[in-house]
Design a protein around this motif. Sequence first.
Motif, PDB file in Angstrom:
ATOM      1  N   THR A  73     -24.299  80.014  20.130  1.00 40.36           N
ATOM      2  CA  THR A  73     -24.508  78.851  20.824  1.00 40.36           C
ATOM      3  C   THR A  73     -26.042  78.625  20.224  1.00 40.36           C
ATOM      4  N   ASP A  95     -25.526  70.793  20.638  1.00 40.41           N
ATOM      5  CA  ASP A  95     -25.818  71.202  21.898  1.00 40.41           C
ATOM      6  C   ASP A  95     -24.584  71.323  22.695  1.00 40.41           C
ATOM      7  N   HIS A 117     -27.628  75.325  18.009  1.00 36.53           N
ATOM      8  CA  HIS A 117     -28.783  74.559  18.469  1.00 36.53           C
ATOM      9  C   HIS A 117     -29.746  74.547  17.535  1.00 36.53           C
TER      10      HIS A 117
END
Length: 218
Positions: A173, A183, A177
Amino acid sequence: MRCLVVDDDPKFRSYVSSGLEQSGIACQTAPDGAAALEVLDQVGEGAFDLILLDVMMPVKTGWELLHDLRERGRETPVIFITARDTVEERVKGLKLGADDYIIKPFAFEELLARIDAVIRRRQSLPPLEYADLQLDLGRRLALRGGKKIELSPREFDVLRWLVMHHDRVVSRTELLHEVWGIDFDPETNVVDVHVARLRKKIDKHGRPLIQTVRGEGY
């Protein structure tokens, strides 16, 4: 110092190139992204120290040209000069790999100052090192044991983030990003694919450096 000015307005190209040449910067111009790409392919990597780039142009936009250059691994500094002034567009330009974003109209002294800042920033970036791996951030080069490793721009950015945070686990994750600007969960294995490519390229020059932490990241 040599600069390529890419803009579909001939008066603007003439104004900027004349001003830069009076300041000691040699200039070449192109009327759109496609013509600029032809020039860059002809002269080869390293012929220009900087590209000044408009966004909205016929044939190939500034967005498309910068994307093509970064995907080919060409890391010539780029400054967008455009009337497109929304925050979203400025963020898009920077995420594509631009070094700066200037809104038209502008004072010529500001342009010179921004150029100087971009060049100094590129030249002064200290290398990142981990074990026998070295990342030259200014030239965006990866070396292991002194041997150059050919990386795509995305692969370089993934590796840079992992090296910067080698003392902790970096999640998928977080990489989505920081490297892709995403996101949300795109339900894709793009991170795993890039890490797998990195391992093949890096580990053939020495012991494995990227470790998987099951269920957490790298």
